[in-house]
Scaffold this active site. Structure first.
Site, PDB file in Angstrom:
ATOM      1  N   GLY A  65       8.789   2.728  -7.047  1.00  0.00           N
ATOM      2  CA  GLY A  65      10.243   2.870  -7.201  1.00  0.00           C
ATOM      3  C   GLY A  65      10.944   1.777  -6.422  1.00  0.00           C
ATOM      4  O   GLY A  65      10.481   1.373  -5.347  1.00  0.00           O
ATOM      5  N   LYS A  80      -5.317  -1.257  -3.282  1.00  0.00           N
ATOM      6  CA  LYS A  80      -4.693  -0.690  -2.075  1.00  0.00           C
ATOM      7  C   LYS A  80      -5.771  -0.228  -1.092  1.00  0.00           C
ATOM      8  O   LYS A  80      -5.647  -0.405   0.121  1.00  0.00           O
ATOM      9  CB  LYS A  80      -3.769   0.462  -2.471  1.00  0.00           C
ATOM     10  N   VAL A  96       0.854  -1.197   0.000  1.00  0.00           N
ATOM     11  CA  VAL A  96       0.000   0.000   0.000  1.00  0.00           C
ATOM     12  C   VAL A  96       0.883   1.238   0.000  1.00  0.00           C
ATOM     13  O   VAL A  96       1.604   1.494   0.958  1.00  0.00           O
ATOM     14  CB  VAL A  96      -0.933   0.036   1.236  1.00  0.00           C
TER      15      VAL A  96
HETATM   16  N1  HSE Z   1       1.973   1.616 -10.724  1.00  0.00           N
HETATM   17  C1  HSE Z   1       1.790   2.019  -9.377  1.00  0.00           C
HETATM   18  C2  HSE Z   1       1.730   3.532  -9.339  1.00  0.00           C
HETATM   19  C3  HSE Z   1       2.892   1.600  -8.440  1.00  0.00           C
HETATM   20  O1  HSE Z   1       1.779   4.184 -10.374  1.00  0.00           O
HETATM   21  O2  HSE Z   1       1.604   4.073  -8.258  1.00  0.00           O
HETATM   22  C4  HSE Z   1       2.712   0.259  -7.858  1.00  0.00           C
HETATM   23  O3  HSE Z   1       1.474   0.093  -7.256  1.00  0.00           O
END
Ligand code: HSE
Length: 441
Positions: free
Chosen positions: A304, A207, A134
């Site tokens: 990241g 999330k 999350v």
């Molecule tokens: N692709 C997601 C984002 C990151 O752009 O926040 C991983 O959940």
């Protein structure tokens, strides 16, 4: 120093490699802080030979994740494969059944199988930790599960997808189109492999489902989330929001109401002076309203390699320290069934953008439909020419007119019914745009 803890890692993508690097390079610091020595003893990934820029020679290579998950040579299984089923599910189940602690960054897996996996973890007296699932590097799971545990939470919400926030921020700052910003997000590696997950709101929903369970002690219920992505947002909406004192953010919101718990993901107008409005670019933010603490807002990187791995390492340190908590903050048997509050009962203000045909009485008809549904208007902006532009072409009188309506608090049902009636009147061009306004301090 103390116990050795043997760690197996499945998935050596960006996060997996960052995690291994931190465990190898900061071995001494982690040992001091946890009073355990973490040893990478097993790894598995899609391709064996690839140079990943780290020395994994001390770890045994496994050809599949399930064999690694069950191997006697590991105590902790770190799942960084991704996906809601398949190898991720099979290996996490195998690890828990074999009595291994599990760490995962996989929100899709937990959104779908969270309670079943948490039950398995409890039955086997092991941890199932998922701080990275999350909002990446933001320590929100720990905050909800531990630090805010003394609060009755009424709402938890946030910017949970960096790709969407990046797109909306660039649209706002540079006046670029949605598609141009999405292409840049993909080029820069922010978007998921399939950007649909990001831009249609599913990643945020996964999330949110976990946050809801943590906040309200309910069973995870991702299928009960109202989900709307950001693909309908135009520069006209961004400019109108700016003029009216708002910004548009993709929010995931879980909120207690009289009829149940709302779980909703949608582009949202947030007041420009709110903390959440100032979270820009790829950053994420999570806010919780607690009865004792008031509002808490955490801001940080939601994705990241290193930032996400920071959370995975924190989960590992907790295991080393012997911290074992109910997966969703409440023992599984005491998680309450999730009771969905119907979206049509949602109450709040609304932004409505219509393109009005320039015919006599058109506006009066719209105002009448709104009044008939009991909707009170807070402001009306009508001008010739595109929203945000100087008025143009005053003389021909035949151009469609953009009209922006901001309502006082009303219900989703009233707004939807009013828009249906207005559409049937044949006084507007195209589909009306409707965005919810979140009440924030
Ligand atoms: N692709 C997601 C984002 C990151 O752009 O926040 C991983 O959940």
């Amino acid at each position: 120093m103390s116990a050795k803890i043997k760690v197996g890692v499945a998935g050596l993508g960006t996060v997996g490699v960052s995690f291994c690097r931190i465990v190898l390079e900061k071995a001494q610091m982690l040992a001091t802080r946890s009073q355990c020595q973490f040893e990478l003893t097993g790894v598995t990934a899609r391709s064996k030979g690839k140079d990943r820029g780290i020395d994994l020679s001390g770890a045994q290579w496994f050809d599949d994740a399930v064999s690694l998950a069950k191997a006697p040579s590991i105590d902790v299984f770190v799942e960084l494969i991704g996906g809601e089923d398949g190898d991720a599910l099979a290996s996490v189940e195998a690890a828990l059944k074999a009595g291994k602690h599990v760490i995962t960054a996989n929100k899709a897996l937990l959104a779908k199988h969270g309670v079943a996996l948490a039950t398995l973890a409890e039955e086997n007296s092991v941890s199932l930790n998922y701080e990275a699932a999350v909002a990446g590097g933001i320590p929100i799971v720990k905050s909800m599960r531990e630090t805010l545990a003394g609060n009755d939470v009424s709402r938890v919400y946030g910017i949970l997808n960096g790709t969407c926030n990046y797109i909306l921020t660039r649209m706002e700052r540079e006046g670029l189109s949605f598609n141009a910003c999405l292409a840049d997000a993909q080029r820069l590696g922010y978007a998921e492999a399939d950007p649909t997950f990001d831009i249609e709101g599913y990643d945020t929903a996964h999330k949110l489902a976990l946050l809801t369970s943590l906040a309200f002690g309910t069973q995870v219920s991702a299928d009960d989330i109202y989900v709307e992505g950001i693909t309908s947002i135009t520069t006209a909406d961004i400019l109108a929001a700016e003029e009216l004192g708002y910004r548009i953010k993709l929010l995931g919101v879980a909120q207690k109401t009289d009829t149940g718990i709302e779980q909703r993901v949608h582009p949202t107008m947030v007041p420009k002076n709110s903390a959440i409005a100032r979270v820009s670019g790829v950053l994420n933010a999570v806010a919780a309203d607690g009865d004792a603490v008031g509002e808490v807002v955490l801001v940080g990187p939601g994705a990241g390699g290193d930032a996400t791995a920071s959370s995975v390492v924190a989960d590992l340190i907790d295991i080393g320290r012997g911290v074992r908590l109910p997966v969703f903050g409440t023992p599984c048997a005491q998680l309450q069934p999730y009771k969905r509050a119907l979206m049509r009962r949602h109450e709040g203000g609304y932004y409505i953008r219509l393109t009005l045909k320039d015919t006599a009485g058109a506006f009066a008809l719209i105002a009448q439909e709104m009044a008939q549904k009991g909707i009170s208007l807070q402001s009306i902006v009508q001008r010739r020419g595109p929203v945000g532009a100087e008025p143009v072409n005053e003389q021909d009188g035949k151009e469609p007119l953009p009209v922006i309506l901001i309502t006082h608090d009303t219900t989703e049902l009233a707004v939807r019914e009013a828009l249906e009636s207005i559409t049937a009147l044949n006084v507007i061009d195209g589909k009306p745009q409707m965005l919810r306004i979140e009440n924030l301090n």
